[in-house]
Scaffold this motif. Structure first.
Motif, PDB file in Angstrom:
ATOM      1  N   GLN A  38     -50.775  32.465  -9.273  1.00 20.92           N
ATOM      2  CA  GLN A  38     -51.152  31.167  -9.826  1.00 20.92           C
ATOM      3  C   GLN A  38     -50.357  30.023  -9.218  1.00 20.92           C
ATOM      4  OE1 GLN A  38     -50.493  31.824 -13.993  1.00 20.92           O
ATOM      5  NE2 GLN A  38     -52.145  33.330 -14.142  1.00 20.92           N
ATOM      6  N   MET A  39     -49.065  30.187  -9.055  1.00 22.63           N
ATOM      7  CA  MET A  39     -48.208  29.080  -8.628  1.00 22.63           C
ATOM      8  C   MET A  39     -48.066  28.969  -7.109  1.00 22.63           C
ATOM      9  SD  MET A  39     -45.211  29.366 -11.501  1.00 22.63           S
ATOM     10  CE  MET A  39     -44.308  27.922 -10.944  1.00 22.63           C
ATOM     11  N   LEU A  40     -48.163  30.106  -6.411  1.00 24.74           N
ATOM     12  CA  LEU A  40     -47.909  30.108  -4.971  1.00 24.74           C
ATOM     13  C   LEU A  40     -49.101  30.532  -4.131  1.00 24.74           C
ATOM     14  CD1 LEU A  40     -44.345  31.705  -5.088  1.00 24.74           C
ATOM     15  CD2 LEU A  40     -44.914  29.282  -4.761  1.00 24.74           C
ATOM     16  N   GLY A  41     -50.146  31.004  -4.773  1.00 26.75           N
ATOM     17  CA  GLY A  41     -51.327  31.422  -4.028  1.00 26.75           C
ATOM     18  C   GLY A  41     -51.198  32.765  -3.342  1.00 26.75           C
ATOM     19  N   ALA A  66     -43.295  32.128   0.475  1.00 25.72           N
ATOM     20  CA  ALA A  66     -42.662  31.031   1.215  1.00 25.72           C
ATOM     21  C   ALA A  66     -43.700  30.024   1.685  1.00 25.72           C
ATOM     22  CB  ALA A  66     -41.867  31.585   2.395  1.00 25.72           C
ATOM     23  N   GLU A  67     -44.802  30.532   2.220  1.00 19.93           N
ATOM     24  CA  GLU A  67     -45.857  29.640   2.694  1.00 19.93           C
ATOM     25  C   GLU A  67     -46.498  28.883   1.533  1.00 19.93           C
ATOM     26  OE1 GLU A  67     -48.259  32.325   5.036  1.00 19.93           O
ATOM     27  OE2 GLU A  67     -46.892  32.167   6.759  1.00 19.93           O
ATOM     28  N   GLY A  68     -46.636  29.542   0.392  1.00 17.51           N
ATOM     29  CA  GLY A  68     -47.184  28.890  -0.794  1.00 17.51           C
ATOM     30  C   GLY A  68     -46.270  27.792  -1.315  1.00 17.51           C
ATOM     31  N   ALA A  69     -44.969  28.051  -1.297  1.00 19.32           N
ATOM     32  CA  ALA A  69     -44.005  27.033  -1.741  1.00 19.32           C
ATOM     33  C   ALA A  69     -44.049  25.826  -0.823  1.00 19.32           C
ATOM     34  CB  ALA A  69     -42.600  27.629  -1.790  1.00 19.32           C
ATOM     35  N   LEU A  70     -44.162  26.076   0.464  1.00 17.02           N
ATOM     36  CA  LEU A  70     -44.235  24.981   1.429  1.00 17.02           C
ATOM     37  C   LEU A  70     -45.509  24.155   1.207  1.00 17.02           C
ATOM     38  CD1 LEU A  70     -42.399  24.064   3.789  1.00 17.02           C
ATOM     39  CD2 LEU A  70     -43.929  25.305   5.309  1.00 17.02           C
ATOM     40  N   ALA A  71     -46.627  24.848   1.008  1.00 11.53           N
ATOM     41  CA  ALA A  71     -47.917  24.177   0.837  1.00 11.53           C
ATOM     42  C   ALA A  71     -48.021  23.418  -0.485  1.00 11.53           C
ATOM     43  CB  ALA A  71     -49.049  25.200   0.928  1.00 11.53           C
TER      44      ALA A  71
END
Length: 157
Positions: A57-60, A81-86
């Motif tokens: 839900q939060m990071l994809g 990591a990529e989800g947090a960046l996006a």
């Protein structure tokens, strides 16, 4: 100078902003960074995604990635990591997912932590560290230290 202070100085020099995506550390990395006064000019946000549902839900993080590799995997650390960046205004993100203990299995032992490091315009890096059966508190502390070192290394390279 503390690791977090060195990280903040390196980020300021590089013009970088930071986000964290944490599972097994549940916000301890973000806490270490924001323990330093004035960190708000560098630290954007932290995601605590302890459950698989939160990771999705939060990071994809993809359900198929979790199903194929499990939460404690470099594949999931990469997507975190990529989800947090996006999903932030950061230019650099670190993610951690692991088994702090007690417990674990033959294939995923206690003390195993997977790290992801995503930076705008660069390929995401992942790695796995087996800290061993140090105990829950020590595994989490070692994870925070290693994550801060990864961020510092990325900024100094």
């Amino acid at each position: 100078m503390s690791r977090a202070s060195r990280l903040l100085a390196a980020a300021r020099q590089a013009g970088a902003t930071i986000a964290t995506a944490e599972s097994c550390t549940a916000g301890l990395i973000a806490g270490a960074i924001t323990e330093v006064a004035g960190s708000s000019d560098v630290f954007d946000r932290g995601f605590v995604t302890y459950t698989n549902a939160a990771k999705q839900q939060m990071l994809g993080v993809a359900a198929k990635t979790l199903a194929a590799h499990g939460a404690v995997s470099e594949e999931v650390a990469r997507e975190m990591a990529e989800g947090a960046l996006a999903r932030s205004d950061a230019t650099l993100a670190v993610a951690v997912t692991g088994i702090a203990g007690p417990g674990g299995s033959e294939h995923k032992p206690e003390g195993r932590v997977c790290f992801g490091l995503a930076r705008t315009g660069q390929a995401t890096r992942t790695e796995t560290v087996d800290f061993g059966t140090l105990g829950r508190t020590q595994v989490r502390a070692a994870t925070v230290t290693h994550a801060l070192d990864l961020l510092i290394g990325a900024l100094n390279s």
